[in-house]
Structure formats: C-alpha cells, structure tokens
Design a protein around this motif. Structure first.
Motif, short mmCIF file in Angstrom:
data_model
loop_
_atom_site.label_atom_id
_atom_site.label_comp_id
_atom_site.label_asym_id
_atom_site.label_seq_id
_atom_site.Cartn_x
_atom_site.Cartn_y
_atom_site.Cartn_z
N LEU A 187 149.86 88.39 -6.89
CA LEU A 187 151.13 87.94 -6.31
C LEU A 187 152.20 87.76 -7.37
CD1 LEU A 187 150.08 85.34 -3.60
CD2 LEU A 187 151.47 87.38 -3.25
N GLU A 188 151.81 87.21 -8.49
CA GLU A 188 152.77 86.98 -9.57
C GLU A 188 153.38 88.30 -10.05
OE1 GLU A 188 152.76 85.34 -14.17
OE2 GLU A 188 151.20 84.64 -12.82
N TYR A 189 152.55 89.27 -10.36
CA TYR A 189 153.03 90.55 -10.87
C TYR A 189 153.80 91.34 -9.81
CZ TYR A 189 150.37 89.91 -15.15
OH TYR A 189 149.89 89.43 -16.34
N LEU A 190 153.24 91.38 -8.60
CA LEU A 190 153.90 92.14 -7.53
C LEU A 190 155.25 91.53 -7.16
CD1 LEU A 190 150.74 92.76 -5.35
CD2 LEU A 190 152.07 94.53 -6.52
N SER A 191 155.32 90.21 -7.16
CA SER A 191 156.59 89.54 -6.84
C SER A 191 157.64 89.82 -7.90
CB SER A 191 156.37 88.03 -6.69
OG SER A 191 155.54 87.77 -5.58
N LYS A 192 157.25 89.79 -9.15
CA LYS A 192 158.20 90.11 -10.22
C LYS A 192 158.70 91.54 -10.09
CE LYS A 192 156.50 86.86 -13.70
NZ LYS A 192 155.81 86.70 -15.00
N ALA A 193 157.79 92.45 -9.81
CA ALA A 193 158.18 93.86 -9.62
C ALA A 193 159.14 94.00 -8.45
CB ALA A 193 156.94 94.73 -9.41
N ASN A 240 160.78 103.25 -2.45
CA ASN A 240 159.40 103.55 -2.07
C ASN A 240 158.42 102.62 -2.78
OD1 ASN A 240 160.22 104.99 -4.44
ND2 ASN A 240 158.39 106.26 -4.28
N VAL A 241 158.68 102.35 -4.06
CA VAL A 241 157.80 101.44 -4.82
C VAL A 241 158.00 100.01 -4.31
CG1 VAL A 241 157.21 100.57 -7.11
CG2 VAL A 241 157.80 102.97 -6.82
N LEU A 242 159.23 99.64 -3.98
CA LEU A 242 159.48 98.32 -3.42
C LEU A 242 158.70 98.14 -2.12
CD1 LEU A 242 160.92 95.59 -3.24
CD2 LEU A 242 162.86 96.79 -2.19
N ALA A 243 158.71 99.16 -1.27
CA ALA A 243 157.98 99.07 0.00
C ALA A 243 156.49 98.86 -0.22
CB ALA A 243 158.22 100.33 0.83
N VAL A 244 155.94 99.55 -1.21
CA VAL A 244 154.52 99.38 -1.53
C VAL A 244 154.26 97.97 -2.07
CG1 VAL A 244 152.65 100.15 -3.06
CG2 VAL A 244 154.08 101.83 -1.89
N CYS A 245 155.13 97.50 -2.95
CA CYS A 245 154.98 96.13 -3.48
C CYS A 245 154.99 95.11 -2.36
CB CYS A 245 156.10 95.79 -4.47
SG CYS A 245 155.92 96.52 -6.08
N LEU A 246 155.94 95.24 -1.45
CA LEU A 246 156.04 94.28 -0.34
C LEU A 246 154.78 94.31 0.51
CD1 LEU A 246 159.75 94.86 0.70
CD2 LEU A 246 158.82 92.92 -0.58
N ALA A 247 154.26 95.50 0.77
CA ALA A 247 153.03 95.62 1.57
C ALA A 247 151.85 94.99 0.83
CB ALA A 247 152.74 97.07 1.89
N GLU A 248 151.78 95.19 -0.47
CA GLU A 248 150.66 94.63 -1.23
C GLU A 248 150.79 93.11 -1.35
OE1 GLU A 248 149.94 96.92 -4.84
OE2 GLU A 248 148.68 98.20 -3.62
N ILE A 249 152.01 92.60 -1.46
CA ILE A 249 152.20 91.15 -1.43
C ILE A 249 151.75 90.63 -0.06
CG2 ILE A 249 153.90 89.28 -1.48
CD1 ILE A 249 155.55 91.09 -3.44
N GLY A 250 152.12 91.36 0.98
CA GLY A 250 151.67 91.00 2.32
C GLY A 250 150.15 90.96 2.43
N ASP A 251 149.49 91.94 1.82
CA ASP A 251 148.02 91.96 1.82
C ASP A 251 147.46 90.68 1.17
OD1 ASP A 251 148.08 94.53 2.92
OD2 ASP A 251 147.68 95.52 0.99
N CYS A 252 148.07 90.27 0.08
CA CYS A 252 147.61 89.06 -0.62
C CYS A 252 147.78 87.83 0.27
CB CYS A 252 148.37 88.87 -1.93
SG CYS A 252 148.01 90.11 -3.19
N TYR A 253 148.89 87.74 0.94
CA TYR A 253 149.11 86.62 1.86
C TYR A 253 148.13 86.67 3.03
CZ TYR A 253 153.34 84.85 -0.38
OH TYR A 253 154.22 84.30 -1.26
N LYS A 254 147.91 87.87 3.56
CA LYS A 254 146.99 88.01 4.70
C LYS A 254 145.59 87.53 4.34
CE LYS A 254 145.26 91.33 8.05
NZ LYS A 254 143.86 91.57 7.77
N VAL A 255 145.12 87.93 3.19
CA VAL A 255 143.78 87.53 2.76
C VAL A 255 143.67 86.01 2.63
CG1 VAL A 255 142.20 87.61 0.77
CG2 VAL A 255 143.21 89.70 1.63
N ARG A 256 144.77 85.39 2.26
CA ARG A 256 144.79 83.93 2.08
C ARG A 256 145.08 83.20 3.39
NH1 ARG A 256 148.05 81.67 -2.04
NH2 ARG A 256 146.30 80.30 -2.44
N GLY A 257 145.24 83.96 4.50
CA GLY A 257 145.44 83.35 5.80
C GLY A 257 146.89 83.04 6.15
#
Length: 109
Positions: A26-32, A44-61
C-alpha cells in the motif's frame, strides 16, 4: 524523472502485494499513484496502481475503499481502452467480486 520513480514504486508495490505484504505494498502503490495523479502521465499505470491498492484493501476487508478504487480504475481503463477491452473486463470482475462479498447482487450504475 518522476515517472520513472512512479514506475519503480508501482513495481515494488506489485511485488510486495504478490508476496502478501499488503501494508508495505500500500505504501509503495500509494506513492506511485500520487505521482501519476499529479503528473497526469501514464494513466494506464495509474489504473493498475489503483486496482492493486484496491486489492490490498479488499484482502484486509475494507470493501468500500476497495470498491471506490476499482471504480476509479474502471473509469480510467474505459477512457483509455474502450468498454470492450480485456483490461476493462478484469476490473469489472473485481467490482463484481466486491458486490458479491457485500451481498449486493444488483449493481446500480
């Protein structure tokens, strides 16, 4: 130069996410994402970052936060690729997974 830094941060965040190190990711993806949002380059890279940040939040509930990030990623991807692209389908699946997890079977929007 900011763009290269953002790409490196995004790559590191992605690796950490794949290693299940979600808080660090989350720290690295948010900075990016912040750099990419500020510069307006490489959406396109921003969209991927946002989706991956979303994945991190989803896993944490944190489903609401994940959903908001997936929706923003979806908007960007549709703008870049159009609505019939595999990248758009992938983020739509993530949105569907969130709806299922929230037992919100009828998506309005």
């Amino acid at each position: 130069e900011d763009i290269r830094i953002a790409q490196c941060l995004a790559s590191l965040g992605s690796v950490l996410k794949n290693q299940s190190k979600y808080l660090e990711a989350l720290e690295y993806l948010s900075k990016a994402a912040n750099i990419l949002s500020r510069t307006g380059e490489m959406p396109n890279v921003l969209a991927v970052c946002l989706a991956e940040i979303g994945d991190c939040y989803k896993v944490r509930g944190a489903l609401d936060q994940a959903e908001a990030l997936y929706e923003k990623s979806h908007e960007i991807k549709v703008e870049i690729y159009g609505s019939e692209h595999p990248e758009v389908a992938a983020i739509m699946k993530s949105l569907g997974d969130i709806a299922f997890d929230k037992k919100n079977y009828i998506h309005q929007g």
